[in-house]
Design a protein around this motif. Sequence first.
Motif, short mmCIF file in Angstrom:
data_model
loop_
_atom_site.label_atom_id
_atom_site.label_comp_id
_atom_site.label_asym_id
_atom_site.label_seq_id
_atom_site.Cartn_x
_atom_site.Cartn_y
_atom_site.Cartn_z
N MET A 1 -8.56 -0.95 9.89
CA MET A 1 -7.60 -1.66 9.04
C MET A 1 -8.34 -2.34 7.89
O MET A 1 -9.43 -2.88 8.06
CB MET A 1 -6.85 -2.72 9.87
CG MET A 1 -5.80 -3.49 9.08
SD MET A 1 -4.95 -4.75 10.05
CE MET A 1 -3.91 -3.76 11.09
N LYS A 2 -7.74 -2.27 6.70
CA LYS A 2 -8.31 -2.89 5.52
C LYS A 2 -7.35 -3.94 4.97
O LYS A 2 -6.17 -4.00 5.35
CB LYS A 2 -8.58 -1.83 4.46
CG LYS A 2 -9.55 -0.74 4.89
CD LYS A 2 -9.62 0.39 3.88
CE LYS A 2 -10.11 -0.10 2.54
NZ LYS A 2 -10.23 0.99 1.55
N ILE A 3 -7.85 -4.76 4.06
CA ILE A 3 -7.02 -5.79 3.45
C ILE A 3 -5.81 -5.17 2.76
O ILE A 3 -4.70 -5.68 2.85
CB ILE A 3 -7.84 -6.63 2.44
CG1 ILE A 3 -8.87 -7.48 3.20
CG2 ILE A 3 -6.93 -7.51 1.60
CD1 ILE A 3 -9.80 -8.25 2.31
N LEU A 4 -6.03 -4.03 2.13
CA LEU A 4 -4.93 -3.39 1.40
C LEU A 4 -3.89 -2.78 2.34
O LEU A 4 -2.83 -2.35 1.88
CB LEU A 4 -5.47 -2.33 0.44
CG LEU A 4 -6.37 -2.87 -0.69
CD1 LEU A 4 -6.67 -1.79 -1.70
CD2 LEU A 4 -5.73 -4.06 -1.37
N ASP A 5 -4.20 -2.73 3.65
CA ASP A 5 -3.17 -2.33 4.61
C ASP A 5 -2.18 -3.47 4.84
O ASP A 5 -1.05 -3.24 5.29
CB ASP A 5 -3.82 -1.96 5.95
CG ASP A 5 -4.65 -0.69 5.84
OD1 ASP A 5 -4.31 0.16 4.99
OD2 ASP A 5 -5.64 -0.57 6.58
N LEU A 6 -2.60 -4.69 4.56
CA LEU A 6 -1.74 -5.86 4.74
C LEU A 6 -1.10 -6.32 3.43
O LEU A 6 -0.09 -7.02 3.45
CB LEU A 6 -2.55 -7.02 5.33
CG LEU A 6 -3.27 -6.76 6.67
CD1 LEU A 6 -4.06 -7.99 7.07
CD2 LEU A 6 -2.28 -6.38 7.75
N LEU A 7 -1.71 -5.94 2.31
CA LEU A 7 -1.24 -6.38 1.00
C LEU A 7 -0.65 -5.20 0.24
O LEU A 7 -1.35 -4.23 -0.06
CB LEU A 7 -2.40 -6.99 0.22
CG LEU A 7 -2.10 -7.56 -1.16
CD1 LEU A 7 -1.16 -8.75 -1.07
CD2 LEU A 7 -3.40 -7.97 -1.85
N LYS A 8 0.64 -5.25 -0.05
CA LYS A 8 1.33 -4.16 -0.73
C LYS A 8 1.60 -4.52 -2.20
O LYS A 8 1.66 -5.69 -2.56
CB LYS A 8 2.66 -3.85 -0.03
CG LYS A 8 2.53 -3.62 1.47
CD LYS A 8 1.65 -2.43 1.81
CE LYS A 8 1.58 -2.20 3.32
NZ LYS A 8 0.65 -1.11 3.67
N ASN A 9 1.80 -3.49 -3.01
CA ASN A 9 2.10 -3.71 -4.43
C ASN A 9 3.31 -4.61 -4.63
O ASN A 9 3.34 -5.46 -5.52
CB ASN A 9 2.34 -2.36 -5.12
CG ASN A 9 1.06 -1.58 -5.32
OD1 ASN A 9 0.16 -1.67 -4.50
ND2 ASN A 9 0.97 -0.81 -6.39
#
Length: 627
Positions: A1-9
């Motif tokens: 899991m990465k940060i961008l998996d939790l933060l969406k556009n």
Amino acid sequence: MKILDLLKNVSIDVNATCSNKDEAIDTLVSLMAKQGNLNDQDVYKQGIYAREELSTTGIGEGIAIPHAQSEAVNAPGLAAMVVKDGVDYQSLDNQPAKLFFMIAVPKTGGNEHLQILAMLSQMLMDTDFKDSLINAQSVEEFMDLINQKEAAQKAKEEEKEEAQKEFTGTYRLLAVTACPTGIAHTYMAAEALEEKAKQMGITIKVETDGSGGTKNAPTTKEIEECEAIIVAADKNVEMARFNGKPVIQVKVADGINKAEELINEALSGNAPIYHADHISTTVESENDESVGRQIYKHLMNGVSHMLPFVIGGGILIALAFLFDDYTIDPSNFGKNTPLAAFFKTTGDTAFGFMLPILAGYISMSISDRPGLAVGFVGGALANQGNSGFLGALVAGFAAGYLMKGLRKLFDYLPDAFEGLKPVLLYPFFGLLLMALLMTFIINPPVAAINTALTNALNSMGGSSKVILGMLLGGMMAIDMGGPINKAAYVFGTASIASGNYDIMAAVMIGGMVPPLAIALATFFFKNRFTKKEQQTTLTNVIMGLSFITEGAIPFAASDPLHILPACVAGSAVAGALSMFFNCTLMAPHGGIFVIGVISNPLGYLFALAIGSVVGKFGLALLKKPLK
């Protein structure tokens, strides 16, 4: 899991405009909701505000990280916002916040996402990275910057882990960082201390006590060999292991913003020696709290430990009267049958602990473990001396500050007496002085006050009792679980111990009305509530009938000027009618499920219905139809 998996556009806004802290939180919650990982936006927002009440999440340097771990979160997520002109977020450095990350964490679930959030917190300690995010011109640039930094941060973490494995020397400093939710500040403080120590050429090992568990804990050998320890925490951490070592205890925010100062102080040779037998394991400094806040905190510590005894014992006693046969022996009512005697004996036993528990844990909150035994005995002496609940209350505070004074006094003794303090000096002198205080100073006047109060309540006529019921019922709805609500509830439970059962009936009915009134309003006046609010009707019915006033909190928080007056009016009417119908209640909890032990149950149900209807029409009157 990465940060961008939790933060969406969809949950990023790099050109937001907010004029104050509340607007910033509203905007971030809206961004978080766009991910679809919240099941109740209002409840999640309540969690955010509850965390802000503990301490601001505006950590300074233009960064704010509001966060909550809540049952309203279906899946972990991040929302981000940049306010280039800045917002007054009541940050620790009193400077405007420009970069915001909001964190949503479920109450249950795995810990992998917590590790990701910890990494994000550490990344934000890099000033260049922070500034680049603030100056990002698009969401895509914002995401790309995070992606690059995360890769670099992971490499840095792996390098640090390898270095620790290969390290065979002695750490000069150890540290522990912890915040109440264990999500952001814990890891930011750790990163700040590690980076500053590295710049100063000082070896340090930092334990993080986060939501994902304790990481990087020092060994016994490392504790023995280190020169000093820094505990930067806003919650209790395991302190006994540091006995005899120089320890500095500060808030977690100081670990983030005053890392160099803390390191220099710890190694100065002037750090206080920690003694596990009498120094409190709490790291919150009372010097930063008002006197009123300190008193309330100590009182609630005693009350929260007392309530299980009162509630469990009270319901058992009520069941004893329900299952007994009054005609067998009126003078022995409650113990005439074997089943009733079983319930009554057990309930009385639990009730017997009420006053010692109250006083003991108030005292312990003030002076830690040495105050517990002295407070217990003070509460028991209050019971024997007929000073009752009020006497136990005074005894708890007296015992706490007595032991605090003795600890300071005994600090002047030679080190040879150190081992005797917890097993001999504290209990002997504490109990002796407490007995003298209770016998000659506290019990006589407080017992007289308690007797006068009891007689006044017993002698109240119909109109006076109705006014008292109206006041207590209204108090239960004013802050719905806050200090005023708790004051009314504690008064009700204390009255049970004094034999005034009508007061508890008025208190409980006052707490039942707000959720029921809201349930009725959302059902009959749908045009005044959102679709999501209308879906809570059944939940509020269940909560109201169960005497869980907190079910109304999300509504009150989102629209206090319209919700609270209507709920207070309904609760006040219900409390007054409960007194008017001479309803009594021996159980301090249970809601509709203890209706069998309420005298005049039909009158009680009628009072509950009228109060709820009054609250419903009050809400309809005050709240305007939605556009």
